[in-house]
Design an enzyme around this catalytic site. Structure first.
Site, PDB file in Angstrom:
ATOM      1  N   SER A 104      21.328 -18.500  -4.969  1.00 30.21           N
ATOM      2  CA  SER A 104      21.891 -19.475  -4.049  1.00 30.21           C
ATOM      3  C   SER A 104      23.358 -19.678  -4.392  1.00 30.21           C
ATOM      4  O   SER A 104      23.826 -19.208  -5.425  1.00 30.21           O
ATOM      5  CB  SER A 104      21.143 -20.802  -4.161  1.00 30.21           C
ATOM      6  OG  SER A 104      21.447 -21.420  -5.388  1.00 30.21           O
ATOM      7  N   LYS A 105      24.060 -20.346  -3.521  1.00 27.22           N
ATOM      8  CA  LYS A 105      25.517 -20.526  -3.704  1.00 27.22           C
ATOM      9  C   LYS A 105      25.899 -21.053  -5.072  1.00 27.22           C
ATOM     10  O   LYS A 105      26.979 -20.807  -5.556  1.00 27.22           O
ATOM     11  CB  LYS A 105      26.129 -21.467  -2.660  1.00 27.22           C
ATOM     12  CG  LYS A 105      25.341 -21.905  -1.438  1.00 27.22           C
ATOM     13  CD  LYS A 105      24.951 -21.015  -0.468  1.00 27.22           C
ATOM     14  CE  LYS A 105      23.898 -20.993   0.542  1.00 27.22           C
ATOM     15  NZ  LYS A 105      22.718 -20.266   0.202  1.00 27.22           N
ATOM     16  N   ARG A 106      24.980 -21.787  -5.666  1.00 28.15           N
ATOM     17  CA  ARG A 106      25.295 -22.408  -6.945  1.00 28.15           C
ATOM     18  C   ARG A 106      25.196 -21.444  -8.119  1.00 28.15           C
ATOM     19  O   ARG A 106      25.693 -21.724  -9.194  1.00 28.15           O
ATOM     20  CB  ARG A 106      24.347 -23.586  -7.198  1.00 28.15           C
ATOM     21  CG  ARG A 106      24.148 -24.478  -5.998  1.00 28.15           C
ATOM     22  CD  ARG A 106      23.612 -25.822  -6.428  1.00 28.15           C
ATOM     23  NE  ARG A 106      24.582 -26.520  -7.254  1.00 28.15           N
ATOM     24  CZ  ARG A 106      24.891 -27.801  -7.129  1.00 28.15           C
ATOM     25  NH1 ARG A 106      24.305 -28.508  -6.212  1.00 28.15           N
ATOM     26  NH2 ARG A 106      25.768 -28.365  -7.921  1.00 28.15           N
ATOM     27  N   ASP A 107      24.525 -20.323  -7.920  1.00 29.24           N
ATOM     28  CA  ASP A 107      24.316 -19.407  -9.037  1.00 29.24           C
ATOM     29  C   ASP A 107      25.575 -18.632  -9.392  1.00 29.24           C
ATOM     30  O   ASP A 107      26.395 -18.311  -8.538  1.00 29.24           O
ATOM     31  CB  ASP A 107      23.187 -18.428  -8.698  1.00 29.24           C
ATOM     32  CG  ASP A 107      21.834 -19.121  -8.673  1.00 29.24           C
ATOM     33  OD1 ASP A 107      21.535 -19.840  -9.638  1.00 29.24           O
ATOM     34  OD2 ASP A 107      21.107 -18.972  -7.677  1.00 29.24           O
TER      35      ASP A 107
END
Length: 448
Positions: free
Chosen positions: A219-222
């Site tokens: 996800s974008k946070r990774d």
RNA sequence: GACCCUAUGGUCUAGCGGUUAGGACACUGCCCUUUCACGGCGGUAGCUCGGGUUCGAGUCCCGAUAGGGUCGCCA
């Protein structure tokens, strides 16, 4: 008819690495077949979509070298574009959607429900003839079994993804839809919509997803999920592209590093693997090193100078020959350009910061007089070349009755501040006698 | 919960009924080098499990298990 494929991202402010890979596979297929690669911006969510968010996509694709044959020229939705089947921003295609919905309504294939418009979905299983996955019979889930119909226009009048995606693919004459496997289940809806419009759906190719190294969804946070991580992280686009090609696709001849032109030549849809792949950062880094080592000198210098200036180091005050000589000693040593300021910064800084841990080991009392002897030897070395410096250091070591390493380490530390770096003798030559002696003198003061 | 996809070392993969199961990254031993890299030569490690089909199965079929995806007035 030549294939027409598209990459249709939503401007969320990020370009996900998975999206980049989808774009790459579409681009590869278009280039392989001599077809057309279209870029379409799915900016239906007007509140969330900004020009800056579109630029993120355009910049990312350009950085990767994925040029599009049709699509926007700038991030301005109302601006110029290339291609005859525009606009290529969904926000500019409202009229098309309205007309299509009218058609469905008038033919009884859609109906109003609580202010929204729903499409009458078939209850029969739909078979998807996927070019990658094979034939897939998609049955209704238990929830869909209760009500298979789905919303195509929200109660606020905005058309939803399934509708606009299909309408655009239809009107833009897409022959193939190459997208992430996360869309496979939705494809039944899309096929039903195409049929409702009385046309044959395009051919589908659902490609596997890119997972985190631990196998979870990215996800974008990774770490490493966003293109900016690579664009700002000192990576070479050719290395990233090569790596991405190797995820779910293989040249099948045991080669890993291969030029894009060759991938274009050999790439095809049926040979794409079907299993999700984990992103292996170490392998990307290895490829990065391979490409970094083989860079053309001028591009190498340019990328280096850019990395230095980004780190706040101004190289303009140094002679071009000095800069080039300095950077030449770093060739093949660093992988990421972001490493350069820390690796070669000593060439461009007035005073170097000595690594305190290393100083404890190398700047010990018994080394003080040794370093002074070496300094004196260097002072007499003429011309101040790597070969002569090596002779000077080694003969000084012999005179002192110590191994060369005893002098090498403190000298490196004195002149660069670090324990690792370019070849010592070459680095000293580039630095020049004046700086070398000054730095050695300063180090001698520091001895405990 | 339902539906769909997938399954070769830690990771990416080659394999398409008979192989000592190949390569790459990572890890690791030695050599090269008195830094760090690069390079060279080795090493550890793999067909998820259970049933079939077959003379013979990583390879075909079924099931289980596990992982991933989808069932939104998000895209």
């Amino acid at each position: 008819m030549k294939p027409r494929v598209r990459f249709a991202p939503s401007p969320t402010g990020f370009l996900h690495i998975g999206g980049a890979r989808t774009a790459l596979f579409n681009w590869l297929y278009a280039r392989h077949t001599g077809g057309t690669f279209v870029l379409r911006i799915e900016d239906t969510d007007t509140a969330r979509n900004t020009k800056a968010a579109v630029d993120v996509i355009l910049d990312g694709l350009r950085w990767l070298g994925l040029n599009w044959d049709e699509g926007p020229l700038t991030s301005d939705a109302t601006g110029a574009s290339k291609g005859d089947l525009g606009p290529y921003f969904q926000s500019q295609r409202k009229e098309n959607y309205r007309r299509r919905v009218e058609a469905l309504l008038s033919r009884g294939l859609a109906y109003e429900h609580e202010g929204a418009i729903k499409f009458k979905m078939t209850r029969e299983p739909i078979v998807i003839h996927d070019l990658v996955v094979g034939d897939v019979e998609r049955k209704l889930t238990d929830r869909e079994d209760l009500d298979p119909d789905f919303v195509i226009v929200r109660s606020d009048g905005e058309p939803v993804f399934h509708l606009v995606n299909v309408v655009d693919d239809l009107e833009m004459n897409m022959t193939h839809v190459i997208r992430g496997e996360d869309h496979l289940s939705n494809t039944a809806k899309h096929i039903a919509l195409f049929r409702a419009f009385g046309v044959q759906p395009p051919k589908y190719a659902h490609i596997p997803l890119i997972l985190n190294s631990d196998g979870t969804k990215m996800s974008k946070r990774d770490q490493g999920a966003l293109m900016t991580a690579y664009m700002d992280g000192g990576y070479l686009p050719e290395a990233l592209v090569n790596y991405l090609c190797l995820l779910s696709w293989s040249p099948k001849d045991n080669r890993e590093k291969l030029p894009l032109a060759e991938v274009v030549e050999r790439f095809d849809l049926p040979q794409i693997l079907r299993a999700n792949a984990r992103f292996d950062h170490d392998k990307l880094l290895w490829l990065q090193g391979e490409y970094a080592r083989e860079l053309e000198p001028d591009r190498f210098y340019e990328l280096c100078v850019h990395a230095l200036s980004k780190a706040g180091m101004d190289t303009n005050t140094f002679p071009v020959a000095y800069i080039k000589a300095a950077l030449d000693t770093c060739r093949g040593k660093i992988k990421l350009f972001t490493e350069l300021p820390g690796y070669a910064g000593f060439y461009f800084e007035e005073t170097v910061e000595i690594n305190p841990e290393a100083a404890k080991k190398d700047f010990v009392p018994e080394n003080k007089s040794r370093l002074e002897r070496l300094r004196d030897a260097f002072a007499k070395t003429e011309p101040f070349t790597a070969a002569n410096l090596e002779i000077a250091l080694k003969s000084t070591a012999t005179e002192l009755g110590v191994k060369a390493g005893v002098l090498v380490h403190p000298t490196r530390l004195a002149c660069t501040g670090n324990t690792a770096g370019p070849s010592l003798y070459h680095l000293l030559e580039v630095l020049g006698k004046e700086k070398v002696l000054a730095r050695m003198n300063r180090a001698i003061e520091l001895f405990g």
